[in-house]
Design an enzyme around this catalytic site. Sequence first.
Site, PDB file in Angstrom:
ATOM      1  N   ASP A 177       0.817  -1.580   0.117  1.00 39.54           N
ATOM      2  CA  ASP A 177      -0.068  -0.028   0.187  1.00 39.54           C
ATOM      3  C   ASP A 177       0.814   1.281  -0.022  1.00 39.54           C
ATOM      4  O   ASP A 177       0.420   2.439  -0.289  1.00 39.54           O
ATOM      5  CB  ASP A 177      -0.754   0.279   1.294  1.00 39.54           C
ATOM      6  CG  ASP A 177      -2.253  -0.694   1.317  1.00 39.54           C
ATOM      7  OD1 ASP A 177      -2.251  -1.524   0.255  1.00 39.54           O
ATOM      8  OD2 ASP A 177      -3.059  -0.551   2.134  1.00 39.54           O
ATOM      9  N   CYS A 214     -16.643 -13.582 -12.677  1.00 41.01           N
ATOM     10  CA  CYS A 214     -18.004 -13.132 -12.068  1.00 41.01           C
ATOM     11  C   CYS A 214     -18.963 -13.609 -13.014  1.00 41.01           C
ATOM     12  O   CYS A 214     -20.361 -13.517 -12.532  1.00 41.01           O
ATOM     13  CB  CYS A 214     -17.891 -11.731 -12.199  1.00 41.01           C
ATOM     14  SG  CYS A 214     -16.815 -10.820 -11.036  1.00 41.01           S
ATOM     15  N   CYS A 252     -22.852  -7.745  -5.750  1.00 37.48           N
ATOM     16  CA  CYS A 252     -22.130  -6.823  -5.200  1.00 37.48           C
ATOM     17  C   CYS A 252     -22.682  -5.463  -5.702  1.00 37.48           C
ATOM     18  O   CYS A 252     -23.223  -4.616  -4.717  1.00 37.48           O
ATOM     19  CB  CYS A 252     -20.601  -6.659  -5.334  1.00 37.48           C
ATOM     20  SG  CYS A 252     -19.981  -6.827  -7.131  1.00 37.48           S
ATOM     21  N   CYS A 285     -24.419  -2.850  -2.845  1.00 41.99           N
ATOM     22  CA  CYS A 285     -23.858  -1.840  -2.171  1.00 41.99           C
ATOM     23  C   CYS A 285     -24.573  -0.557  -1.679  1.00 41.99           C
ATOM     24  O   CYS A 285     -25.462  -0.086  -2.586  1.00 41.99           O
ATOM     25  CB  CYS A 285     -22.896  -1.113  -3.251  1.00 41.99           C
ATOM     26  SG  CYS A 285     -22.279   0.351  -2.731  1.00 41.99           S
ATOM     27  N   CYS A 326     -18.212   5.771  -1.537  1.00 46.22           N
ATOM     28  CA  CYS A 326     -18.025   4.391  -0.762  1.00 46.22           C
ATOM     29  C   CYS A 326     -17.778   4.549   0.771  1.00 46.22           C
ATOM     30  O   CYS A 326     -17.158   5.636   1.008  1.00 46.22           O
ATOM     31  CB  CYS A 326     -16.680   3.443  -1.376  1.00 46.22           C
ATOM     32  SG  CYS A 326     -16.266   2.227  -0.616  1.00 46.22           S
ATOM     33  N   CYS A 333     -16.074  -0.968   5.197  1.00 48.41           N
ATOM     34  CA  CYS A 333     -17.396  -1.646   4.606  1.00 48.41           C
ATOM     35  C   CYS A 333     -17.054  -2.934   4.184  1.00 48.41           C
ATOM     36  O   CYS A 333     -15.916  -3.019   3.272  1.00 48.41           O
ATOM     37  CB  CYS A 333     -18.215  -0.676   3.719  1.00 48.41           C
ATOM     38  SG  CYS A 333     -19.594  -1.440   3.044  1.00 48.41           S
ATOM     39  N   CYS A 348     -19.649  -5.447   0.032  1.00 45.09           N
ATOM     40  CA  CYS A 348     -19.753  -6.153  -1.490  1.00 45.09           C
ATOM     41  C   CYS A 348     -18.706  -7.621  -1.307  1.00 45.09           C
ATOM     42  O   CYS A 348     -18.925  -8.170  -2.502  1.00 45.09           O
ATOM     43  CB  CYS A 348     -19.292  -5.227  -2.335  1.00 45.09           C
ATOM     44  SG  CYS A 348     -17.414  -4.520  -1.902  1.00 45.09           S
ATOM     45  N   CYS A 383     -20.634 -11.757  -1.988  1.00 44.51           N
ATOM     46  CA  CYS A 383     -19.943 -12.497  -3.139  1.00 44.51           C
ATOM     47  C   CYS A 383     -19.878 -13.866  -2.841  1.00 44.51           C
ATOM     48  O   CYS A 383     -19.491 -14.611  -1.972  1.00 44.51           O
ATOM     49  CB  CYS A 383     -18.473 -11.719  -3.216  1.00 44.51           C
ATOM     50  SG  CYS A 383     -17.644 -12.696  -4.752  1.00 44.51           S
TER      51      CYS A 383
END
Length: 340
Positions: free
Chosen positions: A131, A185, A191, A195, A211, A238, A241, A245
């Site tokens: 990150d 997918c 998702c 949301c 978001c 959060c 989503c 899945c």
Amino acid sequence: MTGADIRALARECGFELAGVAEAVPASDRERYREWAAAGWAGEMRYLSDHRAALRDDPRNLLPSARAIIVAGKLYQTPWPHTTRFSGAERGWISRYAWGGDYHHVLRRGLERLLARLAERTPPFESRICVDTAPLLERSYARLAGLGWIGRNTCLINQGMGSWFFLGAALVSLDLTPDTPPPDRCGTCTRCIDACPTAALIPGKGLDARRCISYYTIELRSPIPEHERASLGAHVFGCDICQDVCPWNRRAPFTLDPAFQPAHFAPRLDRLAAIEESEFREMFRDSPISRTRYRGFLRNVAIAMGNASDPHFRPALERLAAHPDPLIAEHAQWALARLDA
Ligand code: B12
Ligand code: SF4
Ligand code: SF4
């Protein structure tokens, strides 16, 4: 050395997933530029200012880089999903932040991995990114064969789901690259449908400005009033989503002590009462420290307002008199919601 050799070393260093991508310009860089140019990064200026262009090519981070080792580490523990949780007196903290700070855990694991690699190769240069550097981690993770990028924009592995962190090590070694897996997918849109803030835009990815994860972790200013009700009980991050899945239904758990829950669904009145020094101490080794004290109390006030529980009135009245206008304004909003 091949991806299979790297995976064997990575497993010894605590990673469930690993693979190798070539250190060449990111094939998704145009997509990234469009995302940043559309303003979808919001206040996360490190994603849209002059540093955005550095993401074009990993050799901007290590000029001698030839390969990128990408590793994945599971963080799921056997505790309930947000979507199966009820308990109005409690606030929701994202699964990824229940345990210790993953940045340190992954960096240490990658350092071990590089040390083991160095025992088997000629000397090489390297740079670890968790990150902390402008690198499109998910894009290179896909190229390294760790999974595909789902409609929720998370990297998903067929056998492991998406509850894993990513870390990367750029190396000046020639390693045989892996191949990306197919996108699985299919026709699913769970998702996108789930949301709460409609932040996932079909075909385009995530408008971070909408978001809940962005609001509760990255945004330093007030949370837009029209979105506060959608935040529900979320006080940090959060997971919705990912909770919905289907690839996470049978996703495995981690036994790593670093990620065992310390901050699972705490009581909101307890959180509302913490002092700044206590906040620092409590979340010293936790990703939660990123939102800072005032951001955290802002989020707690919203969750209390959304809980519509009159027991929270005294705590909210205290926060409404807080000297920090950000905290006070959100608590006043929450009190008005209790009165409504
Ligand atoms: C900024 C950031 C955020 C922002 C923006 C997220 C976003 N989706 O852009 C916010 C604060 C909202 C966020 C939230 C979360 N984050 Co975050 N975040 C980052 C960070 C630092 C940069 C991501 C970035 O560059 N975003 C800009 C977009 C445009 O880039 P991108 O998401 O990588 O998308 C590229 C690819 O997806 C590619 N692409 C290729 N094919 C396809 C196909 C489709 C369908 C799509 C949509 C895209 C796509 O195009 C894009 C441009 O190159 C990364 C670490 C890193 N250096 O990469 C962690 C990272 C992505 N986050 C992570 C996590 C765990 C989370 C949360 C789950 C935390 C939480 N529970 O709240 C949520 C998940 C929300 C979500 N649905 O993405 C993990 C993801 C692990 C995984 N398995 O995917 C990362 C990799 C951190 C880590 N080191 O493990 N995050
Ligand atoms: S993390 Fe939550 S708010 Fe963000 S895209 Fe996923 S479901 Fe939507
Ligand atoms: S919920 Fe469905 S569309 Fe969304 S990431 Fe998972 S499989 Fe893909």
